[in-house]
Design an enzyme around this catalytic site. Structure first.
Site, PDB file in Angstrom:
ATOM      1  N   GLU A  91      -1.501  12.168  18.927  1.00  0.00           N
ATOM      2  CA  GLU A  91      -1.094  11.176  18.818  1.00  0.00           C
ATOM      3  C   GLU A  91       0.693  11.229  18.608  1.00  0.00           C
ATOM      4  OE1 GLU A  91      -5.091   8.991  20.262  1.00  0.00           O
ATOM      5  OE2 GLU A  91      -4.397   8.593  18.499  1.00  0.00           O
ATOM      6  N   LEU A 213       1.818   6.529  -2.533  1.00  0.00           N
ATOM      7  CA  LEU A 213       1.260   6.225  -4.066  1.00  0.00           C
ATOM      8  C   LEU A 213      -1.076   6.143  -3.823  1.00  0.00           C
ATOM      9  CD1 LEU A 213       1.289   6.121  -7.515  1.00  0.00           C
ATOM     10  CD2 LEU A 213       1.973   3.858  -6.656  1.00  0.00           C
ATOM     11  N   ASN A 288      -4.778  -1.063   8.432  1.00  0.00           N
ATOM     12  CA  ASN A 288      -5.505  -1.082  10.121  1.00  0.00           C
ATOM     13  C   ASN A 288      -6.840  -0.562   9.998  1.00  0.00           C
ATOM     14  OD1 ASN A 288      -2.868  -2.008  10.707  1.00  0.00           O
ATOM     15  ND2 ASN A 288      -2.441  -0.332   9.956  1.00  0.00           N
ATOM     16  N   CYS A 329      -0.827   2.628  11.678  1.00  0.00           N
ATOM     17  CA  CYS A 329      -0.565   3.433  10.763  1.00  0.00           C
ATOM     18  C   CYS A 329      -2.393   3.571  10.020  1.00  0.00           C
ATOM     19  CB  CYS A 329      -0.029   2.806   9.229  1.00  0.00           C
ATOM     20  SG  CYS A 329       1.543   2.216   9.330  1.00  0.00           S
TER      21      CYS A 329
HETATM   22  N1  SAH Z   1       0.322  12.298   5.155  1.00  0.00           N
HETATM   23  C1  SAH Z   1       1.249  11.510   5.330  1.00  0.00           C
HETATM   24  C2  SAH Z   1       1.838  10.637   6.359  1.00  0.00           C
HETATM   25  C3  SAH Z   1       1.252  10.037   7.463  1.00  0.00           C
HETATM   26  S1  SAH Z   1      -0.088   8.877   7.170  1.00  0.00           S
HETATM   27  C4  SAH Z   1       1.011  10.675   3.774  1.00  0.00           C
HETATM   28  O1  SAH Z   1      -0.313  10.453   3.684  1.00  0.00           O
HETATM   29  O2  SAH Z   1       2.330   9.878   3.350  1.00  0.00           O
HETATM   30  C5  SAH Z   1       1.315   7.518   6.528  1.00  0.00           C
HETATM   31  C6  SAH Z   1       0.534   5.980   6.306  1.00  0.00           C
HETATM   32  O3  SAH Z   1      -0.147   5.337   6.621  1.00  0.00           O
HETATM   33  C7  SAH Z   1       0.471   6.190   4.641  1.00  0.00           C
HETATM   34  O4  SAH Z   1       1.204   5.764   3.803  1.00  0.00           O
HETATM   35  C8  SAH Z   1      -1.031   5.828   4.766  1.00  0.00           C
HETATM   36  O5  SAH Z   1      -1.017   5.535   3.142  1.00  0.00           O
HETATM   37  C9  SAH Z   1      -1.072   5.054   5.424  1.00  0.00           C
HETATM   38  N2  SAH Z   1      -2.316   4.811   6.036  1.00  0.00           N
HETATM   39  C10 SAH Z   1      -3.432   5.536   6.138  1.00  0.00           C
HETATM   40  N3  SAH Z   1      -4.163   5.136   6.540  1.00  0.00           N
HETATM   41  C11 SAH Z   1      -4.395   3.954   7.380  1.00  0.00           C
HETATM   42  C12 SAH Z   1      -4.957   2.528   7.115  1.00  0.00           C
HETATM   43  N4  SAH Z   1      -6.054   2.487   8.147  1.00  0.00           N
HETATM   44  N5  SAH Z   1      -4.307   1.966   7.120  1.00  0.00           N
HETATM   45  C13 SAH Z   1      -2.717   1.495   6.504  1.00  0.00           C
HETATM   46  N6  SAH Z   1      -2.199   2.420   6.780  1.00  0.00           N
HETATM   47  C14 SAH Z   1      -3.258   3.819   6.500  1.00  0.00           C
END
Ligand code: SAH
Ligand code: SF4
Length: 336
Positions: A91, A213, A288, A329
């Protein structure tokens, strides 16, 4: 002989191909432009290349594309599921923040091997890395209709675990004969892969790095992320410091806020402490929903508390778009 994908070749490789086929050298740039600027997916569309030369190319090469399977729209957001050559699905999300800011959130892997508990991609497991062409094709599909200003590797997957393909794609996107997207407008978001951060520090481009983080305490972080090889926070900070010494580039600390998991006063104090070790900006991400196990924390309150601890701290709240179509995200996933 099996045909090769022209889309995966960089300008130097295209020059080599042209000289092998006795095509003049400047044609390499024209071919590059047809593929990477004009998003052509047929060699027949290389109108400035002679028919005989196109036929020569067609004997050895093709140009790959990915097929849109499903499109979902919400206000200022467009999410497309693409089917890849082997039937797997990824996606990609386009976000229109108005004015000149149009951001494309792209995937680097099918699924993700890290397996974060709060992330829909993590829950689907890891299928495979994306090729350079598959990464680029996501962008070119949207670029036909939109002027994309920013690219974020924040879709499915951990980009630093697919380092070579992600870097090759980012460099092609930045090429002035391609889409010419400024390298400081391309962000690679990572959970913190030390080897990848080290290699990234050696890259000359001004690409940006964001570190997720998740929790400022190792025990909590390890539980939430679940990945066996996950380095500690101090190991990651050390790698990021080296990166900053070499590149002088500011990083972003991404922090998805989960109620009663990482939103306490202790978390705030510790987050501020970590941030003081780095030249960084903190980006709070509202959670989310990806299932019943977590609830989002209060990002406004958390931000004010950080500001009280350190009035000079640089902290923003991510404007999340597309929750209603699971395009925000952490919500990207597929069953194939
Ligand atoms: N794998 C990489 C990039 C993809 S995730 C990483 O983890 O950085 C991109 C961002 O979305 C990350 O900062 C992650 O912590 C965040 N993320 C993951 N699940 C989420 C959710 N359910 N709600 C909000 N942010 C989320
Ligand atoms: Fe992978 Fe990032 Fe999702 Fe974690 S948050 S599972 S690293 S995509």
């Amino acid at each position: 002989m099996q045909k090769q994908d022209l889309k995966s070749k960089n300008l130097t490789e295209l020059s080599g191909i042209c000289s092998q086929l006795d095509l003049s050298k400047f044609k390499a740039k024209e071919i590059f432009k047809f593929i990477h600027q004009k998003a052509k997916t047929s060699i027949d569309d290389f109108t400035t290349i002679k028919l005989t030369e196109r036929n020569q190319l067609k004997e050895l090469f093709y140009i790959s594309a990915i097929a849109p399977l499903k499109t979902e729209k919400a206000k200022d957001v467009l999410k497309i599921a693409f089917e890849l050559g082997d039937g797997k699905v990824i996606e990609t999300v386009f976000m229109d923040y108005g004015k000149d800011r149009k951001t494309l959130c792209i995937s680097s892997q099918v699924g993700c091997p890290i397996g974060c508990q709060f992330c829909a991609t993590g829950k689907m497991g890891f299928k495979r890395d994306l090729t350079v062409s598959e990464i680029l094709s996501q962008v070119y599909f949207f670029a036909k209709d939109h002027k994309i200003s920013n690219i974020v590797f924040m879709g499915m997957g951990e980009p630093l675990l697919n380092f070579d393909n992600v870097m090759a794609a980012a460099k092609t996107l930045n090429n002035e004969s391609g889409l010419n997207i400024a390298s400081r407008k391309i962000v690679i978001s990572t959970i913190g892969i030390i080897e990848g951060i080290k290699k990234f520090a050696g890259e000359s481009k001004q690409l940006r790095l964001a570190w997720s983080l998740v929790s400022p305490f190792d025990e909590v972080r390890k539980k939430l992320i679940g990945h066996k090889g996950l380095p500690t926070i101090s190991e990651t900070v050390a790698a990021l410091k080296d990166y900053q010494n070499k590149t002088k580039r500011r990083i972003t600390i991404e922090y998805v806020l989960l109620k009663e998991v990482n939103d306490s006063e202790n978390d705030q104090q510790q987050l501020v402490k970590i941030s003081k070790n780095l030249d960084c900006h903190i980006n709070l991400i509202p959670y989310n929903s990806t299932g019943p196990n977590y609830i989002g924390g209060d990002v406004d309150k958390f931000r004010s508390s950080l500001k009280k601890i350190d009035p000079n701290i640089n902290v923003t709240i991510r404007k999340s778009l597309g929750q209603d179509i699971s395009a925000a995200c952490g919500q990207l996933s597929s069953t194939n």
